[in-house]
Design a protein around this motif. Structure first.
Motif, mmCIF file in Angstrom:
data_model
loop_
_atom_site.group_PDB
_atom_site.id
_atom_site.type_symbol
_atom_site.label_atom_id
_atom_site.label_comp_id
_atom_site.label_asym_id
_atom_site.label_seq_id
_atom_site.Cartn_x
_atom_site.Cartn_y
_atom_site.Cartn_z
ATOM 1 N N ASP A 132 39.519 32.896 48.815
ATOM 2 C CA ASP A 132 40.660 33.168 49.683
ATOM 3 C C ASP A 132 41.723 33.906 48.881
ATOM 4 O OD1 ASP A 132 43.383 32.563 50.940
ATOM 5 O OD2 ASP A 132 42.016 31.863 52.492
ATOM 6 N N VAL A 133 42.077 35.094 49.328
ATOM 7 C CA VAL A 133 43.015 35.951 48.600
ATOM 8 C C VAL A 133 44.268 36.150 49.433
ATOM 9 C CG1 VAL A 133 43.366 38.166 47.470
ATOM 10 C CG2 VAL A 133 41.074 37.160 47.543
ATOM 11 N N CYS A 134 45.415 35.826 48.867
ATOM 12 C CA CYS A 134 46.686 36.127 49.513
ATOM 13 C C CYS A 134 47.092 37.544 49.115
ATOM 14 C CB CYS A 134 47.752 35.127 49.084
ATOM 15 S SG CYS A 134 49.267 35.233 50.063
ATOM 16 N N ARG A 135 47.289 38.412 50.110
ATOM 17 C CA ARG A 135 47.585 39.828 49.885
ATOM 18 C C ARG A 135 49.093 40.047 50.012
ATOM 19 N NH1 ARG A 135 42.368 42.930 52.130
ATOM 20 N NH2 ARG A 135 40.895 41.195 52.072
ATOM 21 N N ALA A 136 49.757 40.138 48.878
ATOM 22 C CA ALA A 136 51.216 40.124 48.871
ATOM 23 C C ALA A 136 51.831 41.384 49.466
ATOM 24 C CB ALA A 136 51.723 39.917 47.449
ATOM 25 N N ASP A 178 48.465 27.496 38.666
ATOM 26 C CA ASP A 178 48.111 26.103 38.860
ATOM 27 C C ASP A 178 47.642 25.877 40.289
ATOM 28 O OD1 ASP A 178 48.847 25.478 36.245
ATOM 29 O OD2 ASP A 178 50.934 25.080 36.830
ATOM 30 N N ASP A 179 46.904 24.796 40.490
ATOM 31 C CA ASP A 179 46.377 24.499 41.822
ATOM 32 C C ASP A 179 47.477 24.324 42.857
ATOM 33 O OD1 ASP A 179 43.804 24.590 40.866
ATOM 34 O OD2 ASP A 179 43.606 22.424 40.629
ATOM 35 N N ASP A 180 48.609 23.749 42.441
ATOM 36 C CA ASP A 180 49.667 23.483 43.416
ATOM 37 C C ASP A 180 50.607 24.670 43.618
ATOM 38 O OD1 ASP A 180 50.823 23.398 40.932
ATOM 39 O OD2 ASP A 180 51.779 21.435 41.188
ATOM 40 N N SER A 181 50.376 25.765 42.907
ATOM 41 C CA SER A 181 51.235 26.946 43.069
ATOM 42 C C SER A 181 50.928 27.691 44.358
ATOM 43 C CB SER A 181 51.064 27.891 41.875
ATOM 44 O OG SER A 181 51.493 27.279 40.689
ATOM 45 N N ALA A 182 49.655 27.769 44.705
ATOM 46 C CA ALA A 182 49.220 28.410 45.949
ATOM 47 C C ALA A 182 48.000 27.637 46.452
ATOM 48 C CB ALA A 182 48.893 29.876 45.725
ATOM 49 N N PRO A 183 48.196 26.416 46.931
ATOM 50 C CA PRO A 183 47.073 25.519 47.210
ATOM 51 C C PRO A 183 46.080 26.031 48.242
ATOM 52 C CG PRO A 183 49.144 24.641 48.085
ATOM 53 C CD PRO A 183 49.499 25.793 47.221
ATOM 54 N N GLU A 184 46.487 26.962 49.069
ATOM 55 C CA GLU A 184 45.581 27.474 50.105
ATOM 56 C C GLU A 184 44.801 28.699 49.636
ATOM 57 O OE1 GLU A 184 47.855 28.229 53.575
ATOM 58 O OE2 GLU A 184 48.454 26.121 53.861
ATOM 59 N N HIS A 185 45.065 29.156 48.426
ATOM 60 C CA HIS A 185 44.477 30.408 47.977
ATOM 61 C C HIS A 185 43.824 30.259 46.606
ATOM 62 C CE1 HIS A 185 46.693 32.216 51.277
ATOM 63 N NE2 HIS A 185 47.812 31.711 50.786
ATOM 64 N N ASP A 186 42.766 31.030 46.396
ATOM 65 C CA ASP A 186 42.116 31.109 45.088
ATOM 66 C C ASP A 186 42.710 32.218 44.232
ATOM 67 O OD1 ASP A 186 39.929 29.152 45.628
ATOM 68 O OD2 ASP A 186 39.355 30.643 47.130
ATOM 69 N N VAL A 187 43.253 33.243 44.902
ATOM 70 C CA VAL A 187 43.793 34.426 44.217
ATOM 71 C C VAL A 187 45.042 34.887 44.956
ATOM 72 C CG1 VAL A 187 43.315 36.781 43.426
ATOM 73 C CG2 VAL A 187 41.428 35.138 43.631
ATOM 74 N N VAL A 188 46.027 35.320 44.216
ATOM 75 C CA VAL A 188 47.162 36.038 44.790
ATOM 76 C C VAL A 188 47.137 37.441 44.205
ATOM 77 C CG1 VAL A 188 49.661 36.212 45.022
ATOM 78 C CG2 VAL A 188 48.553 33.957 45.093
ATOM 79 N N ALA A 189 46.975 38.429 45.061
ATOM 80 C CA ALA A 189 46.913 39.828 44.631
ATOM 81 C C ALA A 189 48.173 40.540 45.098
ATOM 82 C CB ALA A 189 45.676 40.511 45.205
ATOM 83 N N ASP A 244 35.399 47.513 39.339
ATOM 84 C CA ASP A 244 35.254 48.493 40.419
ATOM 85 C C ASP A 244 36.578 49.219 40.672
ATOM 86 O OD1 ASP A 244 32.576 47.973 40.810
ATOM 87 O OD2 ASP A 244 32.898 46.543 42.438
ATOM 88 N N VAL A 245 37.695 48.490 40.542
ATOM 89 C CA VAL A 245 39.004 49.112 40.702
ATOM 90 C C VAL A 245 39.279 50.080 39.559
ATOM 91 C CG1 VAL A 245 41.497 48.674 40.670
ATOM 92 C CG2 VAL A 245 39.991 47.223 42.046
ATOM 93 N N ARG A 279 43.565 46.294 48.127
ATOM 94 C CA ARG A 279 42.716 45.941 49.283
ATOM 95 C C ARG A 279 41.255 45.882 48.865
ATOM 96 N NH1 ARG A 279 45.634 50.147 52.762
ATOM 97 N NH2 ARG A 279 47.318 48.978 53.803
ATOM 98 N N ASP A 280 40.815 46.870 48.094
ATOM 99 C CA ASP A 280 39.418 46.890 47.645
ATOM 100 C C ASP A 280 39.101 45.637 46.821
ATOM 101 O OD1 ASP A 280 39.042 49.320 48.883
ATOM 102 O OD2 ASP A 280 39.257 50.502 47.038
ATOM 103 N N LEU A 281 40.008 45.278 45.926
ATOM 104 C CA LEU A 281 39.794 44.089 45.108
ATOM 105 C C LEU A 281 39.772 42.834 45.964
ATOM 106 C CD1 LEU A 281 39.591 42.691 42.340
ATOM 107 C CD2 LEU A 281 42.094 42.673 42.267
ATOM 108 N N ALA A 282 40.733 42.707 46.882
ATOM 109 C CA ALA A 282 40.790 41.527 47.743
ATOM 110 C C ALA A 282 39.543 41.419 48.617
ATOM 111 C CB ALA A 282 42.049 41.581 48.611
ATOM 112 N N ASP A 283 39.065 42.556 49.131
ATOM 113 C CA ASP A 283 37.850 42.543 49.954
ATOM 114 C C ASP A 283 36.646 42.085 49.132
ATOM 115 O OD1 ASP A 283 39.293 43.436 52.116
ATOM 116 O OD2 ASP A 283 38.622 45.526 51.959
#
Length: 308
Positions: free
Chosen positions: A245-249, A209-220, A299-300, A233-237
């Protein structure tokens, strides 16, 4: 005998002979390929009836083991044995062809899906034209809107995959029984655990949901393990280059990192690469954007096939 009676006898005899020819030479209705439906359409047609009140029944241990064993036989290309094993739990196998590229897939489906009380154990699609090297996992179809479409598109674009789709809305059934990402007593987990046991890397697709990670489009995330950090990393790049915007966990604290995901935990226990990806709605629900995301995922998966 009159001419009319002779013609009638001839017609009946001819029909009987043709019927024998069909039984001997044509695929059965069960194995007949649906005409004109893409892999994506097959999957989304299947999931279109999922809702919170749809049926779900917890499988027994024997049922889970039978399902995993049947899929394992298909992976070993022992189709006849797989069909016999899966028939014990009333599942069937048929070959379907994606008309876009002509690639063939084995579809593992429940014969009882159209009944008044579906069990909700899901479906599996296995590439028949390439050695299997990776899996895409969809634990929350419909509840995580459009993830089922992303998984089907990924399988159709990238050879060598297995697609595992949960068979019910995550809120179906009693309690959290159908939330297969957090339960070990599901057919979904039994199959994914078999894939991990075989060393097949997996990517599990979620929607946030939008409010789950409002600053990010993707959490990887790589889930509990770190075997897929390079692929993450390759996917996030690649997604960042597309403007997301990808949050890299693996590098920072992120919401929805999937640390408790049971398929990720099992993959980590087997030292198998695993990616847990949360996509925001603007990627999942926009066709052009989702296609870009799928290509980054492909690609991954191609790196997971480089040992062919």
């Amino acid at each position: 005998m009159t001419i009319a009676k002779k013609l009638c006898v001839l017609a009946v005899t001819t029909a009987g002979i043709l019927g024998l020819v069909r039984c001997a030479g044509d695929p059965s209705d069960e194995d007949r390929e649906p005409a004109g439906r893409s892999l994506e359409r097959l999957v989304t047609d299947y999931t279109s009836g999922f809702h919170e009140d749809s049926g779900y029944r917890l499988p027994t241990r024997d049922e889970r083991r039978t399902m995993a064993a049947g899929v394992a036989l298909l992976l070993d290309r022992e189709r006849a044995a797989a069909e016999r094993r899966l028939a014990d739990v009333d599942f069937t196998v048929r070959t379907v062809t994606d008309p876009a590229g002509g690639r063939r897939f084995a579809e593992v489906a429940d014969r009882s899906e159209d009944g008044p009380a579906p069990r909700g154990w899901g479906r599996v699609y296995i590439d028949l034209d390439s050695p299997v090297r990776w899996s895409a996992q969809i634990p929350h179809p419909v509840a995580d809107r459009c993830t089922e479409r992303l998984g089907a598109e990924l399988l159709s674009r990238s050879p060598g995959g297995v697609l595992v789709v949960a068979g019910a809305h995550r809120k179906a059934g009693r309690g959290d029984g159908a939330d297969v990402a957090h339960r070990r007593d599901s057919v979904f987990h039994a199959i994914c655990a078999e894939l991990a046991r075989r060393g097949l890397p997996g990517v599990q697709l979620h929607g946030m949901d939008d409010d789950s990670a409002p600053e990010h489009d993707v959490v990887a995330s790589t889930g509990r393990g770190r075997q897929a950090v390079a692929e993450g990393r390759d996917l996030a790049d690649a997604l960042r280059e597309q403007g997301y915007d990808v949050c890299r966990a693996w590098a920072r604290s992120c919401p929805l990192a999937g640390r408790s995901n049971v398929q990720g935990r099992t993959a980590a226990a087997h030292d198998v690469p695993f990616l847990h990806i949360e996509f925001g709605h603007r990627i999942r629900e926009d066709r052009a954007r989702s296609t870009e995301a799928v290509e980054a995922l492909a690609d991954v998966t191609r790196t997971w096939r480089r040992d062919e």
